[in-house]
Design an enzyme around this catalytic site. Structure first.
Site, short mmCIF file in Angstrom:
data_model
loop_
_atom_site.label_atom_id
_atom_site.label_comp_id
_atom_site.label_asym_id
_atom_site.label_seq_id
_atom_site.Cartn_x
_atom_site.Cartn_y
_atom_site.Cartn_z
N CYS A 144 17.56 46.36 -5.78
CA CYS A 144 18.34 45.60 -6.77
C CYS A 144 17.70 44.24 -6.96
O CYS A 144 17.16 43.67 -6.01
CB CYS A 144 19.78 45.39 -6.28
SG CYS A 144 20.86 46.79 -6.56
N ILE A 145 17.76 43.72 -8.16
CA ILE A 145 17.24 42.38 -8.43
C ILE A 145 18.16 41.71 -9.44
O ILE A 145 18.61 42.34 -10.40
CB ILE A 145 15.78 42.44 -8.95
CG1 ILE A 145 15.20 41.03 -9.11
CG2 ILE A 145 15.67 43.24 -10.23
CD1 ILE A 145 13.71 41.01 -9.33
N LYS B 38 11.13 36.19 -13.34
CA LYS B 38 9.72 36.50 -13.07
C LYS B 38 9.30 36.01 -11.70
O LYS B 38 8.46 36.62 -11.04
CB LYS B 38 8.83 35.88 -14.15
CG LYS B 38 8.76 36.67 -15.45
CD LYS B 38 7.57 36.21 -16.27
CE LYS B 38 7.53 36.93 -17.60
NZ LYS B 38 8.62 36.50 -18.49
N GLU C 295 12.91 50.26 -8.06
CA GLU C 295 13.68 51.50 -8.10
C GLU C 295 14.25 51.68 -9.50
O GLU C 295 14.72 50.74 -10.13
CB GLU C 295 14.81 51.43 -7.07
CG GLU C 295 15.59 52.72 -6.93
CD GLU C 295 16.58 52.69 -5.78
OE1 GLU C 295 17.65 53.32 -5.89
OE2 GLU C 295 16.29 52.01 -4.77
N SER D 14 7.47 42.22 -19.15
CA SER D 14 6.81 40.95 -19.40
C SER D 14 5.91 40.56 -18.23
O SER D 14 4.77 40.13 -18.43
CB SER D 14 7.86 39.86 -19.65
OG SER D 14 7.26 38.61 -19.84
#
Length: 505
Positions: free
Chosen positions: A361-362, A375, A395, A408
Site C-alpha cells: 500500500c502507498i 514520487k 502490488e 510518471s
C-alpha cells in the site's frame, strides 16, 4: 417534489446535479445507495456511475431529476449455500480450502474484487512478438481486475517470443538526430509458484488486496464525516472500519504521533498529556532536511500499524489491511518542525514477497498531495530495493492516483537514463533492458510497459528502434525542473534483513 421522492428506494438510478472540475453544472447518472430522514427531510446517498467512489455523497431531493428515474430491476435470487436463505455463495478460495484433501486439480483462482475506474488515456503499444525471448507469463489478475490491468500494463500481459538474447543490443534510440542503441524488451523465464501452493503452506506473507466478496451496502458508504489529525482536518474518501460508536460523531480526533483515535477534543487533549511519542515508533532510517523516514515492524508495533491502516483505509479503496499486520513493514514519511515529526504519507511492503513486490500500500495524505511527496515515497521504495539488490514492482491493482504517480515516476526515471547516455569512441552508445532494470531496480515488465506507454518503440528498416522526439525531451526537462524533492542515497542508513531465515518475526 417531496411526495415524489418518497417513491425512491435503494437501487434506483437517476441523473443527479453536481459541479464538475470547471465548477459547471452536470447531470451524471447515479445510483441511490441509501436513504435517510433528517429533521423531516429526506437525504439520498448516491454513487455516480463510472465515477470514483470518493465522489459519493449525500444529496437533497432538489438535486434529483425525477423525470428519468429508473427503478431497480428484479434479478434472479442469489445462489444459496446449503439451501440457507440469505447466505452468499462461498468464494473459490474457501471451497479450495475445504477440498484440499479431496481434489484440487480443478480449483480456480480466488476472486479479489473490482478495480476502480482509471483515467482513460490511449497509448499505442508496439507488438514485440518477434523480438523478445519466451517467458512465463505474469500471473493474471483475477476476475474483473483483469481487463483493466491488461489495458494498463500491456507489456506485462503478453507472452513474447524471440530468437535474440537478453543482452544483445536491439535497436537504436534517436534523440534529436542522435542515434543510440538499446536492447529489445524481454522477460525473465523463471517459474513461479501457483496461488494454490500458498493456501496449503502456512501463511508467512500477506496481500493487501481487498477481498471484495464481503462487500455490502455498509462498506460501500463513507462512515466517517471528518478526521482531525494535528493541524489538518481531512474528509475521508471511503469506508474505514473504525468502531461503530465513533461513526456518528461529527469529527473523529486522532493523535498525530501514535494515531490513536478519540471521540472528543477533550479526550485528545487529555491523551496528549500522557502520550510521549513525537515521532512514529521504529527506527529512523533516513533524514535529509525536514524529511525523515521511519521503518516500523508490523509485529513489534502492532497497535500503531493497525491505527495507520485504519487511517489509510479512509483514502484507499483497492487494498486494505486492518489487524493482521505481522507480515508487513511500514515506512512512514514525516516532516519535522519544533513540535515533532508529522506524518506525510507511508508505504507498506511484505517482509517476504514471492512476487517481487516492493510496495503493498502507498498513500500520501490529502493535505500533502500534489507537492511531490508521492514520487518521493516511490523513489524511496526503489532505493530500498537497490540496497537489497532486487528489482521490485508495486502490488496490483493500483488505484487511479497511484497509477498516475507510478507512470510518471517510471517515465522520468527511464528517460533520465536514456538521455544521459554518451557515445564511446564515436560509436552509438548501447544499453540493455536488463541494465536499465538493474540501475533503477524497476522490474523489467514495468520498463517494457513504460516504453510502450510513451510510444517510444517503432519499427524502422527491419529493426525496432526507440525514438525520443523533441516533445518528449522538452516535456521531460520541464518535469524534472519542477521535481525538487529527491532521495539522497547518502542519507539512507538501512540494512536489509533476511526474513526467510527467521523462525519468528
Amino acid at each position: 417534489m417531496a411526495d415524489t421522492s418518497m417513491e425512491i428506494v435503494e437501487g434506483c438510478r437517476l441523473p443527479v446535479l453536481r459541479k464538475n472540475q470547471e465548477n459547471e453544472d452536470e447531470w451524471p447518472l447515479a445510483e441511490i445507495l441509501s436513504v435517510k430522514d433528517t429533521l423531516g427531510r429526506k437525504l439520498f446517498y448516491v454513487h455516480y456511475i463510472d465515477f470514483n467512489k470518493r465522489l459519493d455523497e449525500w444529496v437533497t431531493p432538489d438535486r434529483l431529476d425525477m423525470k428519468k428515474l429508473q427503478f431497480p430491476k428484479k434479478e434472479a435470487k442469489t445462489p444459496t449455500k446449503n439451501g440457507l436463505p440469505g447466505s452468499r455463495p462461498s468464494s473459490p478460495e474457501r471451497e479450495v480450502r475445504k477440498s484440499l484433501d479431496l481434489n484440487v486439480q480443478a480449483a480456480s483462482a480466488p476472486s479479489r474484487g473490482k478495480t476502480l475506474p482509471t483515467p482513460k488515456r490511449k497509448a499505442e503499444t508496439v507488438s514485440l512478438a518477434s523480438q523478445v525471448t519466451p517467458a512465463t507469463s505474469v500471473p493474471s489478475l483475477p476476475s474483473s481486475a483483469e481487463a483493466t490491468q491488461a489495458s494498463v500494463y500491456p507489456a506485462a500481459r503478453e507472452t513474447f517470443t524471440t530468437k535474440t538474447r537478453e543482452d544483445e543490443p536491439l535497436t537504436s534510440i534517436t534523440t534529436n538526430g542522435t542515434t543510440r542503441r538499446v536492447l529489445p524488451p524481454s522477460q525473465p523465464g523463471r517459474k513461479r509458484k501457483t496461488w494454490l501452493s500458498f493456501l496449503i503452506s502456512p501463511r508467512m506473507t500477506g496481500s493487501l488486496v481487498s477481498d471484495r466478496s464481503h462487500d455490502d451496502i455498509i462498506t460501500r458508504m463513507k462512515n466517517i464525516d471528518c478526521i482531525e489529525l494535528g493541524r489538518h482536518r481531512l474528509k475521508p474518501w471511503y469506508f474505514s472500519p473504525y468502531p461503530q460508536e465513533l461513526t456518528t460523531l461529527p469529527i473523529l480526533y486522532l493523535c498525530e504521533f501514535c494515531l490513536k483515535y478519540l471521540k472528543s477534543l477533550k479526550c485528545l487533549q487529555r491523551h496528549l498529556t500522557k502520550c510521549n511519542l513525537r515521532h512514529p515508533p521504529g527506527n529512523e532510517i533516513y533524514r535529509k532536511g525536514t524529511i525523515s523516514f521511519f521503518e516500523i515492524d508490523g509485529r513489534k508495533n502492532k497497535t500503531y500499524s493497525q491505527n495507520l491502516c485504519l487511517l489509510a483505509k479512509c483514502f484507499l479503496d483497492h487494498k486494505t489491511l486492518y489487524y493482521d499486520t505481522d507480515p508487513f513493514l511500514f515506512y512512514v514519511m514525516t516532516e519535522y518542525d519544533c513540535k515533532g515529526f508529522h506524518i506525510v504519507g507511508y508505504f507498506s511492503k511484505e517482509k517476504e514477497s514471492t512476487e517481487d513486490y516492493n510496495v503493498a500500500c502507498i498513500l500520501t495524505l490529502p493535505p500533502y498531495q500534489r507537492r511531490g511527496y508521492g514520487k518521493l515515497l516511490i523513489e524511496f521504495s526503489y532505493e530500498l530495493s537497490k540496497v537489497e539488490g532486487k528489482t521490485g514492482t508495486p502490488e496490483k491493482p493500483l488505484s487511479d492516483l497511484g497509477l498516475l504517480s507510478y507512470r510518471s515516476y517510471w517515465s522520468q526515471t527511464i528517460l533520465e537514463i536514456l538521455m544521459d547516455l554518451k557515445s564511446d569512441n564515436g560509436e552509438r552508445p548501447q544499453i540493455t533492458i536488463n541494465e536499465i532494470s538493474e540501475i533503477t531496480s524497476v522490474k523489467k515488465e514495468d520498463v517494457i510497459s513504460t516504453l510502450q506507454y510513451l510510444n517510444l518503440i517503432n519499427y524502422y528498416k527491419g529493426q525496432y528502434i526507440l525514438t525520443l522526439s523533441e516533445d518528449i525531451v522538452d516535456g521531460h526537462e520541464r518535469a524534472m525542473q519542477k521535481r525538487h524533492l529527491r532521495i539522497d542515497p547518502k542519507c539512507l542508513h538501512f540494512t536489509p534483513k533476511d526474513w526467510s531465515k527467521r523462525g519468528k518475526w
